[in-house]
Every structure is written in structure tokens, then in C-alpha cells.
Design a protein around this motif. Structure first.
Motif, PDB file in Angstrom:
ATOM      1  N   TYR A  12       3.869 -23.162   5.795  1.00  0.00           N
ATOM      2  CA  TYR A  12       3.828 -21.758   5.361  1.00  0.00           C
ATOM      3  C   TYR A  12       2.537 -21.132   5.870  1.00  0.00           C
ATOM      4  O   TYR A  12       1.443 -21.642   5.597  1.00  0.00           O
ATOM      5  CB  TYR A  12       3.902 -21.629   3.831  1.00  0.00           C
ATOM      6  N   HIS A  13       2.643 -20.041   6.612  1.00  0.00           N
ATOM      7  CA  HIS A  13       1.445 -19.389   7.139  1.00  0.00           C
ATOM      8  C   HIS A  13       1.407 -17.889   6.856  1.00  0.00           C
ATOM      9  O   HIS A  13       0.566 -17.186   7.418  1.00  0.00           O
ATOM     10  CB  HIS A  13       1.332 -19.638   8.648  1.00  0.00           C
TER      11      HIS A  13
ATOM     12  N   CYS B 250       6.326 -20.391  10.310  1.00  0.00           N
ATOM     13  CA  CYS B 250       6.693 -21.001   9.029  1.00  0.00           C
ATOM     14  C   CYS B 250       7.915 -21.899   9.238  1.00  0.00           C
ATOM     15  O   CYS B 250       8.658 -21.710  10.200  1.00  0.00           O
ATOM     16  CB  CYS B 250       7.070 -19.933   8.000  1.00  0.00           C
TER      17      CYS B 250
ATOM     18  N   GLY C  41       5.220 -24.098   1.257  1.00  0.00           N
ATOM     19  CA  GLY C  41       6.402 -24.729   1.833  1.00  0.00           C
ATOM     20  C   GLY C  41       6.838 -25.979   1.093  1.00  0.00           C
ATOM     21  O   GLY C  41       7.726 -26.687   1.540  1.00  0.00           O
TER      22      GLY C  41
ATOM     23  N   GLY D  42      11.109 -20.157   6.176  1.00  0.00           N
ATOM     24  CA  GLY D  42      10.553 -18.964   6.826  1.00  0.00           C
ATOM     25  C   GLY D  42      11.593 -17.904   7.122  1.00  0.00           C
ATOM     26  O   GLY D  42      11.287 -16.930   7.786  1.00  0.00           O
TER      27      GLY D  42
END
Ligand code: PLP
Length: 412
Positions: free
Chosen positions: A145-146, A156, A207, A161
Motif C-alpha cells: 500500500y503506497h 499498490c 495492505g 489497489g
């Protein structure tokens, strides 16, 4: 006292990852201090989420209030294009003195997602400026997860995502299982087009709250060196002590090429993030002699946020943060690890000031939250995960109340 107009709220105001048509329950908060949120109905609950990793010192912190007030009387904001100010310089100096020492340059932005966008751009521009126009793809990890902006979303986890919803919008990148063999396979196949590997170090947060070893992190660093691919380390969740070291990179003693910080940077007072890079990356971006980094948010290096971040960092560094986090870690281990025996529990994980109970099935969030609230605790489970990342200042008794409420939710 005027109460929140909840009818209006439900009809008009969106919440994170929420439906406007079938809104989940939300609780009005009237104020907060220490580790407690005071609800409008007079109840007080212990905040086990630290407002999503951020409020490491708790709420209404005298030192941070003072920093905000002092800066407010000077200037709340001024544009950073062509102007500068002491809060930005002081904060940059302190930050650069505590991050891995090859990081030498800093770009301030207004949220974690934006700091990731900047990191991706830095990596692309680095290769472009050297005439290497093929290297504009990224390698990311499954469960990553970004952030929620389009560029960040594209790195992601493809399922989490929402890649299928935005299949025609998102750029296509490469993904790998979280192990060195899979990473090496992807590197070998694609390094000619890879600008960078982007990872969350040690802890994959939103995530799935998954942890991996310092050994693997070290091997990722070596892999990037070997295949001439930059390493972007997203410390937005892990930075500022959460995993037991100031930055999660330190578990593996690695030097990233680019690093993102955010979340706890201002102690949860306001939004601020930063992207840091090495001299090599900075010089690379300017290699063709004309390069400028193509980003510049309106609220870049907001003085109010910088002043509070500086105060928050000083407060953290002056505190016995290591001991506090260790004590919380031991308490979480003692209270939560035995839940592994519970038939509905798939796994329990503890690291630093993070405790995770992974269930076999998806959690009924509204129902569990109600139970937790009745025991004076605020948490926000997601998917199969009930987890906590409390403020570092939470005392022993409050941690006990927090973990007892989590354990109680399992049995009933
Ligand atoms: C929260 C988070 C982000 C996004 O930060 P925002 O401030 O919500 O945009 C990016 N990366 C990681 C690892 C995060 O935990």
C-alpha cells in the motif's frame, strides 16, 4: 453545547472508503487529550489507532500546541516558490540528521500519497536525465500500500489497489511475491525497464499488516544494487519509532536511494510529508544540465506544519521512546499472542507498538466497534484484521484496557 448535525453529515459528507448511499456509523468526537477521545455523548475512549499511525504523543500536547501558537502569530503559510523560512530549514536539518545518512536532499509535500508521487517522479527523472528512457516502470510487492492518488495506486497490490476498477487509467507496473526468489526473477526479467523497486520496509501496513524479515530487506537492497535499479523506501507508516527503531530501514542497516515520510511527522497535528533522496539521485536528476524536479505543491513546506513537526520530532527524540515502545510491545505480546489458540483466529502478530489479530473471516466492523466502544476503546478493524498501533505515551493500565477489550471481542 451545539451538537453535530448528524442528518446533514450522513447525507452530504463522505468518509474514507465509504458509501454515501449506505453510510456506516460514525461517532462525533468533541475533543481529545492524552490518549483519549471525548465523544459528544460524554463517553471517553482510549484511541488504539493513534489516528492512523499519526498521534504518537497523544492529543492536545502542550509542546505541540505551543509550537503551533507561536508559529501562527508569525505566519501560518507563505508560498515556497521563491521564498523560504526557518521552520522548513530547522525541520530539514533535524530530519536529515536522523534518517539513513546518505539521504541528503528533501522535498516537502502535503500528504503521504503526494510524497510517493514525488518519489516516483524522482526515480523517473533520474534515469531520463541520463538518457535511459526505457527505465520508467516500477517493481512493487504484493500486499503493498503506497497511497490513494493514481500514481501511488499503480504500485499498490493489484487487488487491494483497485486495479481492476481503474484498469484503463492506471499505468501498468510489475509485482512480486514477498520473497527474494520471486523478486530476483522479476528483476532479472525487467531491470532494463525498471526505474525503481518501491517497498514498505519490514511492515506492509494497509495492505494487510504483514511483517517480513530484516534479512529480506537487506537482500532487496543488494538486488537493487546488482541490477542497477533504485530503491524507494516508503516509511510513511513505519517512520518515527513505530517498529521499535526510529526508521524501519535501521533493522536491516540499509541506505535507500529515496525515502518517503509522513503520518507521524507532525505528531498527528496536521498534514505534512517529505521525500528524501541521496546526493547520487539528486545529481542524476540534474545530469543533463537543465533538469528541475517537476513538482511544487501549493502548500509545500507549510510553515505551521513544519513548526509543529519540528516540535514533535524534538519531543520524540527527548523522550524515552525506545523503552516506551518496548514496554508496549511486551504488553501486546503477553495479552494478544495467546489468542492464537482461539478457533476463529488465523494469526496474531506483534512488532514494536503494533498488535494484529488476523481472523479467519471478515470482521463485522460496526458490530465489533460497538463492543469495543462499550469497553472504552476505539479501534477501526478492516477486512479480517483487528489491530492496534497506540500512541507511544499510552500507559500500562490503558494498554491493558485496550488489549482486554480486543480479547473480549473474540470470545463473545
Ligand atoms: C498512509 C500511507 C500512505 C499514504 O499517505 P496519505 O497521507 O494517506 O496520502 C502511503 N504509504 C503508506 C505506507 C501509508 O501507510
Amino acid at each position: 453545547m451545539v451538537k453535530c448535525d448528524m442528518d446533514f453529515e450522513r447525507q452530504h459528507i463522505w468518509h474514507p472508503y465509504a458509501s454515501m448511499q449506505h453510510p456506516a456509523p460514525v461517532y462525533p468526537v468533541e475533543s481529545a487529550s492524552g490518549v483519549r477521545l471525548r465523544l459528544e455523548d460524554g463517553r471517553e475512549v482510549i484511541d488504539g489507532m493513534a489516528s492512523w499511525w499519526c498521534a504518537i504523543h497523544g492529543y492536545n500536547v502542550p509542546e505541540l500546541n505551543a509550537a503551533a501558537t507561536t508559529q501562527l502569530s508569525k505566519m501560518s503559510h507563505v508560498m515556497f516558490g521563491g521564498l523560504t523560512h526557518q521552520p522548513a530549514i530547522d525541520l530539514a536539518q533535524l530530519l536529515l540528521s536522523i534518517v539513513p545518512n546518505q539521504l541528503q536532499h528533501i522535498f516537502f509535500s502535503d500528504s503521504g500519497s503526494v510524497s510517493v508521487e514525488v518519489a516516483l517522479k524522482m526515480a523517473c527523472q533520474y534515469w531520463q536525465a541520463q538518457g535511459d528512457t526505457h527505465k520508467h516502470k516500477f517493481l512493487a510487492l504484493n500486499h503493498a500500500y503506497h497511497g490513494d492518488t493514481l500514481g501511488a495506486m499503480s504500485v499498490c497490490d493489484p487487488v487491494l489497489g483497485m486495479h481492476h476498477i481503474f484498469a484503463d487509467v492506471l499505468p501498468q507496473h510489475y509485482f512480486s511475491e514477498v520473497n527474494i526468489e520471486a523478486l530476483e526473477t522479476q528483476m532479472k526479467a525487467h531491470h532494463h525497464e525498471l526505474a525503481a523497486l518501491i517497498i514498505e520496509p519490514i511492515v506492509q501496513g494497509a495492505g494487510g499488516m504483514r511483517f517480513y524479515s530484516a534479512d529480506l530487506l537487506q537482500q532487496m537492497r543488494e538486488l537493487c544494487h546488482r541490477y542497477d535499479v533504485l530503491l524507494i523506501v516508503d516509511e510513511i507508516a513505519t517512520g518515527f519509532g513505530r517498529t521499535g527503531t526510529l526508521f524501519a530501514c535501521e533493522h536491516a542497516h540499509i541506505q535507500p536511494d529515496i525515502m518517503c515520510v509522513g503520518k507521524a511527522l507532525t505528531g498527528g497535528y496536521m498534514t505534512l510529508a517529505a521525500t528524501l533522496c541521496t546526493r547520487k539521485v539528486c545529481e542524476g536528476i540534474h545530469a543533463d544540465g537543465s533538469g528541475v524536479l517537476m513538482h511544487g505543491p501549493t502548500f509545500m513546506a507549510n510553515p505551521l506544519a513544519c513548526a509543529v513537526a519540528l516540535a514533535s520530532l524534538r519531543l520524540l527524540l527527548d523522550s524515552p521512546w525506545k523503552n516506551r515502545i518496548q514496554r508496549i510491545e511486551h504488553q501486546l505480546q503477553d495479552a494478544l499472542l495467546p489468542c492464537r489458540e482461539h478457533p476463529d483466529v488465523a494469526d496474531v502478530r506483534v512488532l514494536g507498538a503494533m498488535g494484529v489479530i488476523e481472523m479467519n473471516d471478515a470482521i463485522d466492523v460496526a458490530a465489533i466497534q460497538k463492543k469495543l466502544m462499550n469497553q472504552g476503546v476505539w479501534l477501526r478493524p478492516f477486512g479480517k484484521l483487528m489491530y492496534t498501533m497506540p500512541p507511544f505515551v499510552m500507559n500500562e493500565q490503558d494498554v491493558n484496557q485496550l488489549t482486554a477489550a480486543m480479547v473480549n471481542c473474540l470470545s463473545s
